[in-house]
Motif scaffolding. Structure first.
Motif, PDB file in Angstrom:
ATOM      1  N   ARG A  63       0.921  -1.265  -0.071  1.00  0.00           N
ATOM      2  CA  ARG A  63       0.017  -0.162  -0.012  1.00  0.00           C
ATOM      3  C   ARG A  63       0.931   1.092   0.082  1.00  0.00           C
ATOM      4  O   ARG A  63       0.704   2.125  -0.628  1.00  0.00           O
ATOM      5  CB  ARG A  63      -0.652  -0.025   1.313  1.00  0.00           C
ATOM      6  CG  ARG A  63      -2.498   0.055   0.953  1.00  0.00           C
ATOM      7  CD  ARG A  63      -3.039  -0.319   2.282  1.00  0.00           C
ATOM      8  NE  ARG A  63      -3.391   1.143   2.868  1.00  0.00           N
ATOM      9  CZ  ARG A  63      -4.428   1.874   2.291  1.00  0.00           C
ATOM     10  NH1 ARG A  63      -5.334   1.271   1.603  1.00  0.00           N
ATOM     11  NH2 ARG A  63      -4.911   2.908   3.354  1.00  0.00           N
ATOM     12  N   MET A 115       2.484   1.654  -3.307  1.00  0.00           N
ATOM     13  CA  MET A 115       1.504   2.205  -4.397  1.00  0.00           C
ATOM     14  C   MET A 115       1.028   3.780  -4.029  1.00  0.00           C
ATOM     15  O   MET A 115       1.051   4.374  -5.209  1.00  0.00           O
ATOM     16  CB  MET A 115       0.214   1.203  -4.225  1.00  0.00           C
ATOM     17  CG  MET A 115       0.519  -0.278  -4.788  1.00  0.00           C
ATOM     18  SD  MET A 115       0.950  -0.221  -6.277  1.00  0.00           S
ATOM     19  CE  MET A 115       2.885  -0.840  -5.743  1.00  0.00           C
ATOM     20  N   VAL A 125      -0.672   5.399  -7.278  1.00  0.00           N
ATOM     21  CA  VAL A 125      -1.747   4.575  -7.471  1.00  0.00           C
ATOM     22  C   VAL A 125      -2.718   4.669  -6.352  1.00  0.00           C
ATOM     23  O   VAL A 125      -2.447   4.927  -5.225  1.00  0.00           O
ATOM     24  CB  VAL A 125      -1.245   3.066  -7.365  1.00  0.00           C
ATOM     25  CG1 VAL A 125      -2.138   1.971  -7.324  1.00  0.00           C
ATOM     26  CG2 VAL A 125      -0.129   2.728  -8.498  1.00  0.00           C
ATOM     27  N   VAL A 132      -5.382   4.150  -3.539  1.00  0.00           N
ATOM     28  CA  VAL A 132      -5.732   3.044  -2.742  1.00  0.00           C
ATOM     29  C   VAL A 132      -6.960   3.483  -2.030  1.00  0.00           C
ATOM     30  O   VAL A 132      -7.380   4.676  -1.910  1.00  0.00           O
ATOM     31  CB  VAL A 132      -4.638   2.592  -1.812  1.00  0.00           C
ATOM     32  CG1 VAL A 132      -3.307   2.060  -2.686  1.00  0.00           C
ATOM     33  CG2 VAL A 132      -4.233   3.930  -0.936  1.00  0.00           C
ATOM     34  N   GLU A 169     -10.162  -6.719 -11.858  1.00  0.00           N
ATOM     35  CA  GLU A 169      -8.571  -6.953 -11.718  1.00  0.00           C
ATOM     36  C   GLU A 169      -7.989  -7.052 -13.161  1.00  0.00           C
ATOM     37  O   GLU A 169      -8.942  -6.975 -14.243  1.00  0.00           O
ATOM     38  CB  GLU A 169      -8.453  -8.236 -11.336  1.00  0.00           C
ATOM     39  CG  GLU A 169      -8.775  -9.554 -12.043  1.00  0.00           C
ATOM     40  CD  GLU A 169      -8.592 -11.025 -11.539  1.00  0.00           C
ATOM     41  OE1 GLU A 169      -8.514 -10.921 -10.099  1.00  0.00           O
ATOM     42  OE2 GLU A 169      -8.527 -11.910 -12.084  1.00  0.00           O
ATOM     43  N   ALA A 206      -2.139   0.205 -13.130  1.00  0.00           N
ATOM     44  CA  ALA A 206      -1.882  -1.165 -13.138  1.00  0.00           C
ATOM     45  C   ALA A 206      -0.441  -1.306 -13.532  1.00  0.00           C
ATOM     46  O   ALA A 206       0.470  -1.981 -12.828  1.00  0.00           O
ATOM     47  CB  ALA A 206      -2.742  -2.286 -13.662  1.00  0.00           C
ATOM     48  N   ALA A 251       1.881   0.305 -11.018  1.00  0.00           N
ATOM     49  CA  ALA A 251       2.113  -0.691  -9.744  1.00  0.00           C
ATOM     50  C   ALA A 251       3.007  -1.657 -10.329  1.00  0.00           C
ATOM     51  O   ALA A 251       3.883  -1.915  -9.412  1.00  0.00           O
ATOM     52  CB  ALA A 251       0.717  -1.273  -9.405  1.00  0.00           C
ATOM     53  N   VAL A 294      -3.257  -6.833 -11.055  1.00  0.00           N
ATOM     54  CA  VAL A 294      -3.544  -6.081 -10.108  1.00  0.00           C
ATOM     55  C   VAL A 294      -5.042  -6.187  -9.631  1.00  0.00           C
ATOM     56  O   VAL A 294      -5.893  -6.201 -10.557  1.00  0.00           O
ATOM     57  CB  VAL A 294      -3.266  -4.690 -10.478  1.00  0.00           C
ATOM     58  CG1 VAL A 294      -3.805  -3.561  -9.534  1.00  0.00           C
ATOM     59  CG2 VAL A 294      -1.773  -4.374 -10.520  1.00  0.00           C
ATOM     60  N   CYS A 332      -8.281  -4.784  -7.965  1.00  0.00           N
ATOM     61  CA  CYS A 332      -9.028  -3.589  -7.542  1.00  0.00           C
ATOM     62  C   CYS A 332     -10.653  -3.424  -7.048  1.00  0.00           C
ATOM     63  O   CYS A 332     -11.209  -4.689  -7.152  1.00  0.00           O
ATOM     64  CB  CYS A 332      -9.207  -2.452  -8.790  1.00  0.00           C
ATOM     65  SG  CYS A 332      -7.535  -2.353  -9.610  1.00  0.00           S
ATOM     66  N   TYR A 340      -9.721   1.437  -6.838  1.00  0.00           N
ATOM     67  CA  TYR A 340      -8.675   1.474  -5.912  1.00  0.00           C
ATOM     68  C   TYR A 340      -8.031   0.086  -6.026  1.00  0.00           C
ATOM     69  O   TYR A 340      -8.443  -0.979  -6.096  1.00  0.00           O
ATOM     70  CB  TYR A 340      -9.516   1.467  -4.395  1.00  0.00           C
ATOM     71  CG  TYR A 340     -10.403   2.490  -4.331  1.00  0.00           C
ATOM     72  CD1 TYR A 340     -10.197   3.972  -3.979  1.00  0.00           C
ATOM     73  CD2 TYR A 340     -11.684   2.346  -4.697  1.00  0.00           C
ATOM     74  CE1 TYR A 340     -11.000   4.840  -3.863  1.00  0.00           C
ATOM     75  CE2 TYR A 340     -12.741   3.426  -4.283  1.00  0.00           C
ATOM     76  CZ  TYR A 340     -12.512   4.520  -4.028  1.00  0.00           C
ATOM     77  OH  TYR A 340     -13.209   5.559  -4.125  1.00  0.00           O
ATOM     78  N   PHE A 341      -6.548   0.360  -5.774  1.00  0.00           N
ATOM     79  CA  PHE A 341      -5.932  -0.833  -5.814  1.00  0.00           C
ATOM     80  C   PHE A 341      -6.085  -1.556  -4.447  1.00  0.00           C
ATOM     81  O   PHE A 341      -6.189  -1.089  -3.509  1.00  0.00           O
ATOM     82  CB  PHE A 341      -4.335  -0.323  -5.792  1.00  0.00           C
ATOM     83  CG  PHE A 341      -3.089  -1.303  -5.372  1.00  0.00           C
ATOM     84  CD1 PHE A 341      -2.526  -2.014  -6.409  1.00  0.00           C
ATOM     85  CD2 PHE A 341      -2.894  -1.770  -4.191  1.00  0.00           C
ATOM     86  CE1 PHE A 341      -1.652  -2.918  -6.208  1.00  0.00           C
ATOM     87  CE2 PHE A 341      -2.065  -2.760  -3.822  1.00  0.00           C
ATOM     88  CZ  PHE A 341      -1.424  -3.266  -4.773  1.00  0.00           C
ATOM     89  N   MET A 344      -1.780  -6.925  -5.504  1.00  0.00           N
ATOM     90  CA  MET A 344      -1.332  -7.635  -6.628  1.00  0.00           C
ATOM     91  C   MET A 344      -0.864  -8.886  -6.454  1.00  0.00           C
ATOM     92  O   MET A 344      -0.239  -9.532  -5.521  1.00  0.00           O
ATOM     93  CB  MET A 344       0.036  -7.044  -7.138  1.00  0.00           C
ATOM     94  CG  MET A 344       0.490  -7.530  -8.631  1.00  0.00           C
ATOM     95  SD  MET A 344       1.840  -6.374  -9.151  1.00  0.00           S
ATOM     96  CE  MET A 344       2.004  -7.428 -10.654  1.00  0.00           C
TER      97      MET A 344
END
Ligand code: MV4
Length: 501
Positions: free
Chosen positions: A120, A123, A128, A130, A210, A259, A262, A274, A276, A284-285, A288
């Motif tokens: 996290r 990212m 990215v 989150v 994903e 992605a 990431a 990835v 989500c 949101y991520f 992975m």
């Protein structure tokens, strides 16, 4: 390219990898436990080695034995499939130390993504998106209370070492936070040997979407679009599709670029995914997955890219020859996981010997299976027997094709998830693409009750058997050889003999 690789897995994914290797002119070596002596992956491989008793801890998880077999048989690389040793950084390091190639990412990339708080944080640094929450693990219940107040209820406590839902607690109001902090920590400790938990804002009813990635060691990192995976039960996916019924091309591009960012942040190599959460146009991520996933075929069918072949090519040092702009998506693909579980009985695992097996085929149908007649299905391994995947011009055509294929499929000897899948294909919300991660809970009554579909399947099967029997008798009158070439006594065997004649 390699001359020979070892496939450190079993079941359908072992077969899938063996097929990819063979198409590349690479020899494939299987390993098997005492429970898998007759398994299809053993028969499909060029060589096969017994590695231990049925429990995975004594066979498919024996890193030392697998590396030893690879060295002795002259394999240059090991493909881990999914599950088992696929995301264990120490195994990847041991493979490398033995002078072998691990077909997958570096141990560092796996470690970076395995620790959920560290991932996290990385990212966030990579830009990215989150879910709002803490960047680090919580020190104590008091801190949990403070942070949850800032984030706003409901919140979700998650295990830092986790993934897959273990050590997760939804906290609706402040008076539950301390108890939840303790119980999430205890569960995380029991599951991962690490009681660290962190907080995220709890999203109610998002979709699980994903993004598939491929990255080589020459600087190419591409995305292959999304998979919609919201239909799951207790974190086990049951049905996946590509593309998602809701993403716009702009959203697909944005999620894909996220992605790729990431993956680049951890120097990713190979195939990866990835995961989500997606809600109201925002994504949101989550985490992975540093492996090939069960549901990779739906992406293969809509993009035409063979992901497992590319895993092997990339590990052999090849550069991806196509660009992001050259990846296009055509039609719609759906996958049903065929498990040995009885949906009419709370998905209770079913065991037994596989009897007659009639596999679906015809236009747009793919069967990625790991079973055959005579194979014993026990409780040592995952209940997923096979995947039925279809491709069609549109989502509704794919759904109707899946129905047709599910009705062609007959698995005797164990109960399967097929009746469940048939009901989903007819269910109005599914057909309309109205899905989120609560789909199954919200449709339990229609999807899991006493089985009307089973009656339908039985009636259809009986009708088909009678028809085949009639055709067989007619054929044996006009062409006597046909009846002698059909070896078994049953109408089902004769059906195979007939269709080939
Ligand atoms: C969430 C969530 C809602 N809000 N995070 C479940 C397993 C783990 N990989 C992440 N999970 C979730 N994280 C926030 N902030 C809901 C889930 C979740 C879920 C996610 C994907 C697929 C199925 C799921 C089922 C229940 C909960």
């Amino acid at each position: 390219m390699f001359n020979k690789i070892l496939v450190a897995n079993r079941g359908e994914i072992a077969l899938r990898v063996i097929r990819a290797a063979h198409e590349l002119g690479v020899k494939a070596v299987a390993v098997y436990s005492e429970a898998d002596r007759l398994a299809p992956h053993v028969l499909a491989a060029d060589e096969a080695y017994l590695i231990g008793p049925p429990p995975s801890a004594q066979s498919y998880l024996r890193a030392d034995v697998l590396i030893d077999v690879a060295k002795r048989c002259g394999a240059e690389a090991i493909h881990p499939g999914y599950g088992f040793l696929s995301e264990r950084a120490p195994f990847i390091q041991a493979v490398r130390d033995a002078g072998l190639v691990f077909i997958g990412p570096s141990p560092d990339a796996v470690t970076a993504m395995g620790d959920k708080t560290a991932a996290r944080a990385r990212m966030i640094d990579a830009g990215v998106p989150v879910v709002p929450g803490t960047k680090e693990a919580l020190r104590d219940a008091a801190e949990a209370r403070t942070v949850a107040g800032e984030v706003g209820y409901p919140v979700l406590l998650k295990a830092a070492a986790g993934g897959g839902g273990k050590g997760m607690r939804v906290v609706m109001t402040e008076d539950e936070i301390e108890r939840a902090f303790e119980s999430a920590g205890n569960e995380a400790q029991a599951a991962f040997g690490d009681r660290s938990v962190y907080i995220e804002k709890y999203l109610v009813g998002p979709r699980h979407i994903e993004i598939q990635l491929l990255a080589d060691r020459h600087g190419n990192t591409l995305h292959l679009g999304e998979r919609e995976c919201s239909i799951q039960r207790r974190h086990q996916k049951l049905i996946e599709e590509a593309p998602s019924a809701v993403l716009t091309p702009d959203e697909r591009r944005a999620m894909g670029e996220m992605a790729v960012a990431a993956a680049r942040a951890v120097n990713y190599e190979g195939a990866g995914t990835v995961e989500c959460l997606y809600q109201d146009g925002e994504f949101y991520f989550l985490e992975m997955n540093t492996r090939i996933q069960v549901e990779h075929p739906v992406t293969e069918l809509v993009t035409g890219v063979d992901l497992v072949q590319w895993q092997i090519r990339i590990a052999a040092g090849e550069a991806i020859p196509f660009t992001q702009d050259e990846i296009t998506w055509e039609g719609h693909a759906i996958e049903c996981r065929i498990t040995s579980e009885d949906p009419a009985n709370s998905f209770l695992p079913s065991t037994g010997r596989i009897g007659n097996l009639t596999l679906p085929s015809g236009p747009g149908v793919r069967w990625d299976g790991g079973i055959a007649t005579g194979v014993e299905v026990g409780l040592f391994y995952d209940p997923m027997l096979a995947k039925l995947i279809v491709h069609g011009p549109t989502r509704l055509e794919a759904i109707d094709r899946m129905k047709r294929a599910l009705l062609e499929l007959r698995v005797e000897g164990v109960d399967t998830s097929v009746p469940f899948h048939l009901r989903v294909m007819d269910e109005a919300d599914f057909r309309a693409g109205r899905l989120d991660i609560r789909y199954l809970e919200n449709h339990e009554a229609e999807l899991l009750g006493a089985s009307v579909d089973e009656e339908l399947i039985r009636a259809a099967a009986l009708a088909a058997a009678l028809l085949e029997e009639e055709r067989r008798t007619q054929r044996s009158v006009s062409r006597p050889q046909a009846s002698t070439s059909a070896s078994g006594g049953s109408a089902w065997r004769n059906r195979a003999g007939w269709s080939r004649g």
